[in-house]
Design a protein around this motif. Structure first.
Motif, PDB file in Angstrom:
ATOM      1  N   LYS A 199       0.830  -1.209   0.000  1.00 17.51           N
ATOM      2  CA  LYS A 199       0.000   0.000   0.000  1.00 17.51           C
ATOM      3  C   LYS A 199       0.861   1.254   0.000  1.00 17.51           C
ATOM      4  N   ILE A 200       0.544   2.168  -0.912  1.00 18.99           N
ATOM      5  CA  ILE A 200       1.234   3.454  -0.951  1.00 18.99           C
ATOM      6  C   ILE A 200       0.296   4.552  -0.456  1.00 18.99           C
ATOM      7  N   THR A 201       0.877   5.670  -0.046  1.00 22.60           N
ATOM      8  CA  THR A 201       0.088   6.824   0.390  1.00 22.60           C
ATOM      9  C   THR A 201       0.535   8.025  -0.424  1.00 22.60           C
ATOM     10  N   PRO A 202      -0.038   8.199  -1.608  1.00 17.69           N
ATOM     11  CA  PRO A 202       0.394   9.304  -2.481  1.00 17.69           C
ATOM     12  C   PRO A 202      -0.053  10.654  -1.963  1.00 17.69           C
ATOM     13  N   CYS A 203       0.663  11.680  -2.386  1.00 18.80           N
ATOM     14  CA  CYS A 203       0.357  13.051  -2.006  1.00 18.80           C
ATOM     15  C   CYS A 203      -0.290  13.782  -3.181  1.00 18.80           C
ATOM     16  N   VAL A 204      -0.942  14.883  -2.888  1.00 22.39           N
ATOM     17  CA  VAL A 204      -1.528  15.722  -3.930  1.00 22.39           C
ATOM     18  C   VAL A 204      -0.416  16.175  -4.876  1.00 22.39           C
ATOM     19  N   GLY A 205      -0.675  16.112  -6.158  1.00 23.70           N
ATOM     20  CA  GLY A 205       0.326  16.488  -7.152  1.00 23.70           C
ATOM     21  C   GLY A 205       1.025  15.291  -7.756  1.00 23.70           C
ATOM     22  N   GLN A 206       0.958  14.161  -7.068  1.00 29.60           N
ATOM     23  CA  GLN A 206       1.515  12.935  -7.617  1.00 29.60           C
ATOM     24  C   GLN A 206       0.446  12.239  -8.459  1.00 29.60           C
ATOM     25  N   GLN A 207       0.887  11.419  -9.391  1.00 31.66           N
ATOM     26  CA  GLN A 207      -0.054  10.761 -10.285  1.00 31.66           C
ATOM     27  C   GLN A 207      -0.075   9.259 -10.028  1.00 31.66           C
ATOM     28  N   VAL A 208      -1.275   8.742  -9.803  1.00 28.27           N
ATOM     29  CA  VAL A 208      -1.474   7.318  -9.566  1.00 28.27           C
ATOM     30  C   VAL A 208      -2.394   6.784 -10.647  1.00 28.27           C
ATOM     31  N   LEU A 209      -1.958   5.727 -11.314  1.00 28.03           N
ATOM     32  CA  LEU A 209      -2.739   5.092 -12.369  1.00 28.03           C
ATOM     33  C   LEU A 209      -3.093   3.681 -11.930  1.00 28.03           C
ATOM     34  N   ILE A 210      -4.357   3.422 -11.778  1.00 30.30           N
ATOM     35  CA  ILE A 210      -4.839   2.134 -11.267  1.00 30.30           C
ATOM     36  C   ILE A 210      -5.017   1.139 -12.407  1.00 30.30           C
ATOM     37  N   VAL A 211      -4.645  -0.102 -12.143  1.00 27.17           N
ATOM     38  CA  VAL A 211      -4.850  -1.188 -13.101  1.00 27.17           C
ATOM     39  C   VAL A 211      -6.015  -2.042 -12.608  1.00 27.17           C
ATOM     40  N   ALA A 212      -7.081  -2.082 -13.408  1.00 27.79           N
ATOM     41  CA  ALA A 212      -8.257  -2.868 -13.015  1.00 27.79           C
ATOM     42  C   ALA A 212      -9.081  -3.223 -14.242  1.00 27.79           C
ATOM     43  N   GLU A 213      -9.465  -4.481 -14.337  1.00 24.96           N
ATOM     44  CA  GLU A 213     -10.348  -4.966 -15.394  1.00 24.96           C
ATOM     45  C   GLU A 213      -9.868  -4.591 -16.786  1.00 24.96           C
ATOM     46  N   GLY A 214      -8.580  -4.792 -17.022  1.00 28.67           N
ATOM     47  CA  GLY A 214      -8.035  -4.555 -18.353  1.00 28.67           C
ATOM     48  C   GLY A 214      -7.922  -3.103 -18.755  1.00 28.67           C
ATOM     49  N   GLN A 215      -7.959  -2.206 -17.764  1.00 26.04           N
ATOM     50  CA  GLN A 215      -7.872  -0.775 -18.044  1.00 26.04           C
ATOM     51  C   GLN A 215      -6.886  -0.109 -17.083  1.00 26.04           C
ATOM     52  N   VAL A 216      -6.264   0.956 -17.567  1.00 29.36           N
ATOM     53  CA  VAL A 216      -5.467   1.817 -16.693  1.00 29.36           C
ATOM     54  C   VAL A 216      -6.205   3.147 -16.579  1.00 29.36           C
ATOM     55  N   THR A 217      -6.522   3.551 -15.362  1.00 30.60           N
ATOM     56  CA  THR A 217      -7.272   4.789 -15.146  1.00 30.60           C
ATOM     57  C   THR A 217      -6.630   5.589 -14.019  1.00 30.60           C
ATOM     58  N   PRO A 218      -6.659   6.924 -14.119  1.00 30.12           N
ATOM     59  CA  PRO A 218      -6.079   7.749 -13.063  1.00 30.12           C
ATOM     60  C   PRO A 218      -6.949   7.756 -11.814  1.00 30.12           C
TER      61      PRO A 218
END
Length: 223
Positions: A199-218
């Motif tokens: 588990k990560i704890t990103p900060c505002v301004g950082q970009q996180v792209l989730i991998v789920a159900e064959g898609q990458v979404t921010p």
């Protein structure tokens, strides 16, 4: 170049594609980045007396083959931990990897040494993999296993198997692997089939792209 389910991101002035296969493609350099494959982890557990069924290594190699056939890169750069442990390099799995390598002999493969690679020791010649120490500098990127900033360039790494937990309205929650991009380093999700998420704890301004159900979404990062 567009790939179904991918998400384009600009990093260090370069366009990269975050792929739903949990890999990162650099189209202009025909280069594919993958982190934390952990081949032989199933066999390593068995060697330690833990009754894990064999299969994840073959499944991982199969997925990697599909990805290479799909993206057709000139070069594959592994950001550490190709093999899980020396005990996992059984005669059968080493032979399986050698056969897999023949299928992709036109692709240059570079391994940036990770902590598990260091403990497992050098790869056999049949692997046909170039092994390098970090940081391995390519263009604006300093390629590492440990995602620590360094002066040689924008760091791309792995090691921590990043994941985020999303909570729904009914307080149900699920964990998803993700890409994590900060000001001076980016972390790829673990590619291996037999790996978990940290588990990560990103900060505002950082970009996180989730991998789920064959898609990458921010993901939305809130205060």
């Amino acid at each position: 170049m567009s790939v179904l389910g991918s998400w384009e991101i600009c990093v260090a002035g370069e366009k990269l594609l975050a792929l739903p296969e949990k890999a990162l493609l650099w189209p202009s350099e025909s280069t594919l980045f993958v982190a934390d494959v952990h081949l032989g982890k199933d066999a390593s557990f068995q060697a330690a007396g833990i009754p894990i069924p064999l299969g994840p290594t073959s499944e991982t190699l199969g997925r990697l083959s599909e990805l290479l056939f799909k993206t057709k890169p000139r070069r594959l750069i592994l950001l550490g931990d190709l093999w899980h442990a020396k005990a996992g390099r059984t005669i059968g799995l080493v032979r399986e990897f050698a056969d897999w390598r023949i299928l992709h002999q036109e692709v240059e493969i570079v391994l940036v040494e990770g902590n598990h690679d260091a403990k497992a020791g050098p790869l056999p010649e049949s692997a046909d993999v170039i092994e390098v120490k970090e940081p391995y500098v390519v263009g604006p990127f300093a390629l590492k296993h440990y995602p620590d900033p360094c002066p040689e360039g924008y760091v791309l790494g792995g090691h921590i198997h990043p994941g985020v937990v999303l909570t729904g309205r009914g307080r149900q929650s699920m964990s998803f692997p993700c890409f994590w991009f900060c000001d001076d380093f980016g972390v790829l999700p673990a590619f291996g089939s037999f790996t978990g998420c940290g588990k990560i704890t990103p900060c505002v301004g950082q970009q996180v792209l989730i991998v789920a159900e064959g898609q990458v979404t921010p993901a939305r990062i809130s205060d």
